[in-house]
Enzyme design. Structure first.
Site, PDB file in Angstrom:
ATOM      1  N   TRP A   1     -31.606 -96.128  29.127  1.00 53.69           N
ATOM      2  CA  TRP A   1     -31.914 -94.709  28.800  1.00 53.69           C
ATOM      3  C   TRP A   1     -30.562 -94.106  28.384  1.00 53.69           C
ATOM      4  CZ3 TRP A   1     -36.489 -94.413  28.164  1.00 53.69           C
ATOM      5  CH2 TRP A   1     -37.544 -95.030  28.879  1.00 53.69           C
TER       6      TRP A   1
ATOM      7  N   ASP B   1     -29.369 -86.710  33.250  1.00 58.62           N
ATOM      8  CA  ASP B   1     -30.483 -87.265  33.439  1.00 58.62           C
ATOM      9  C   ASP B   1     -30.705 -87.645  34.676  1.00 58.62           C
ATOM     10  OD1 ASP B   1     -32.934 -88.883  33.227  1.00 58.62           O
ATOM     11  OD2 ASP B   1     -32.288 -90.127  31.573  1.00 58.62           O
TER      12      ASP B   1
ATOM     13  N   LYS C   1     -41.279 -90.159  38.353  1.00 56.41           N
ATOM     14  CA  LYS C   1     -40.768 -90.839  39.519  1.00 56.41           C
ATOM     15  C   LYS C   1     -40.765 -90.210  40.861  1.00 56.41           C
ATOM     16  CE  LYS C   1     -39.105 -93.474  35.694  1.00 56.41           C
ATOM     17  NZ  LYS C   1     -38.409 -92.974  34.353  1.00 56.41           N
TER      18      LYS C   1
HETATM   19  C1  LIG Z   1     -38.132 -93.207  33.115  1.00 54.58           C
HETATM   20  C2  LIG Z   1     -36.791 -92.768  32.442  1.00 54.58           C
HETATM   21  C3  LIG Z   1     -36.682 -92.107  31.417  1.00 54.58           C
HETATM   22  C4  LIG Z   1     -37.820 -92.144  30.478  1.00 54.58           C
HETATM   23  O1  LIG Z   1     -38.721 -91.024  30.651  1.00 54.58           O
HETATM   24  P1  LIG Z   1     -39.919 -90.641  29.771  1.00 54.58           P
HETATM   25  O2  LIG Z   1     -40.496 -89.377  30.626  1.00 54.58           O
HETATM   26  O3  LIG Z   1     -40.897 -91.919  29.998  1.00 54.58           O
HETATM   27  O4  LIG Z   1     -39.316 -90.459  28.556  1.00 54.58           O
HETATM   28  C5  LIG Z   1     -35.276 -91.632  31.067  1.00 54.58           C
HETATM   29  N1  LIG Z   1     -34.350 -91.929  31.822  1.00 54.58           N
HETATM   30  C6  LIG Z   1     -34.207 -92.268  33.021  1.00 54.58           C
HETATM   31  C7  LIG Z   1     -33.380 -92.609  33.813  1.00 54.58           C
HETATM   32  C8  LIG Z   1     -35.578 -92.970  33.516  1.00 54.58           C
HETATM   33  O5  LIG Z   1     -35.651 -93.481  34.467  1.00 54.58           O
END
Ligand SMILES: *Cc1c(COP(=O)(O)O)cnc(C)c1O
Length: 367
Positions: free
Chosen positions: A100, A167, A191
């Protein structure tokens, strides 16, 4: 209904209360006689829900007034370029702790120079790099606080000589966060704070509108500019265009559960640590399994483990054994292999106890 212990990495388990009240709202929203998916987003009841959702974020994370809280579409992946579009004038620095993080850096390269200050790719991102230097001439430093695929986490708010951007898709609301240490925090809701379909952005207002030197995407397209989505102060809502009403409603209910039933993020963290320790203790104790992440960097959200050396042949058998007992979503990401159990906020401790019992029973059967 079938008993299932949901350990999926995302989308994942939600609080039962949030699901139940959403089902009711889908039938009749706010006593209007009209369902949530059929109302106008300019309905007073909806405007109130938006304002309350924003306030719940502020209350739970102590977000100061000089920060905006935005609810957008497109997922965290859309933020990979939106962050750079809004903040990268010349150069940005990224910590590469997983795919990511790598994807975020790739998108930023469209807007300027990107310095990867450190990477743990050499060991399948099983640890968080340390002892790196953050270039002070960069516009911001980007981190991924929880690496969902590898089960590593930066569990504290670091001091950073330049603007810190994070993020926090997979650990937001799992612990108290000192928002003032960050210029911007973003993530997909799916999440810890809701279903897929809404993305949160917490941004300090004074950092926006500062792109002067860049040629590309300057000025910004309207939808990409965070300032477009800033709340009308008087109303505490931001709806430049139609918001994802259903996911925001579930987020509202999820955060209400976190605030009123759990008692806030500090309480949530205590529960999360307890659940996490329960599983890590078993991974470490059980002779058939071994954890994959460096102990000091272990995530309290995502727990990764593989079969111990010499016992690899039992992998499929354990998967079947666990499935038989109602464990769902424990297959590890293909890049790590083995198993992964995600113990997000709404995952009940009973689920973790059931998984630990399952691991113990499997060991007994193969001693
Ligand atoms: C799941 C995740 C993403 C991707 O998220 P989307 O909403 O599917 O684009 C990005 N960064 C992290 C750390 C994630 O766990």
């Amino acid at each position: 209904m079938k008993t299932a212990y949901n350990f999926n990495a995302g989308p994942c388990v939600l609080p039962k209360e949030a699901v139940e009240s959403t089902i009711n709202a889908i039938r009749d929203f706010d006593n209007t006689g009209i369902g949530l998916m059929e109302i106008s987003h300019r309905t007073p009841g909806w405007e109130r829900t938006m304002a309350e959702t924003r306030q719940l974020w502020r209350d739970l994370l102590n977000i100061p007034d000089n920060y905006e809280v935005l609810f957008l579409g497109g997922g965290a992946s859309t933020q990979f370029f939106t962050v750079a579009a809004n903040l990268l004038n010349k150069k940005a620095a990224y910590l590469q702790t997983g795919v990511w993080a790598k994807k975020a850096a790739k998108e930023a390269k469209l807007f300027g120079e990107v310095a990867i200050v450190a990477s743990s790719e050499d060991k399948t991102y099983s640890y968080i790099p340390k002892g790196y230097t953050i270039p002070t001439d960069a516009d911001y430093f980007h981190i991924t606080t929880n690496n969902t695929i590898y089960g590593t986490e930066i569990k504290y708010d670091m001091d950073c000589p330049i603007m810190l951007v994070a993020d926090m898709s997979s650990d937001i609301m799992s612990r108290p966060v000192d928002v003032t240490k960050y210029g911007l925090i973003y993530g997909g809701a799916q999440k810890n704070v809701g279903p897929a379909g809404v993305t949160f952005v917490i941004v300090r207002k004074d950092i926006l509108g500062k792109i002067t030197d860049r040629q590309y995407m300057n000025p910004l397209p309207t939808m990409v500019d965070y300032r477009t989505h800033a709340a009308e102060e008087a109303k505490n809502i931001s709806m430049f265009n139609t918001p994802p009403v259903l996911p925001i409603f579930v987020m509202h209910e999820t955060l209400k559960w976190l605030k009123d039933t759990v008692g806030g993020v500090a309480e949530m963290n205590k529960i999360n640590v307890k659940k996490s320790n329960l599983l890590y203790d078993e991974i470490d104790r059980n002779s058939l399994f071994v954890g994959t992440a460096a102990k000091e960097d272990r995530s309290i959200m995502n727990h990764c483990w593989v079969m111990a050396e010499g016992r690899e042949a039992l992998q499929d058998e354990f998967m079947a054994f666990a499935k038989e007992r109602g464990m769902v979503g424990i297959k590890g990401h293909r890049s790590v292999g083995g198993f992964r159990a995600s113990l997000y906020n709404a995952c009940p401790i009973e689920a973790v106890e059931a998984l630990v019992q399952c691991m113990q029973d499997f060991e007994k059967a193969h001693k």
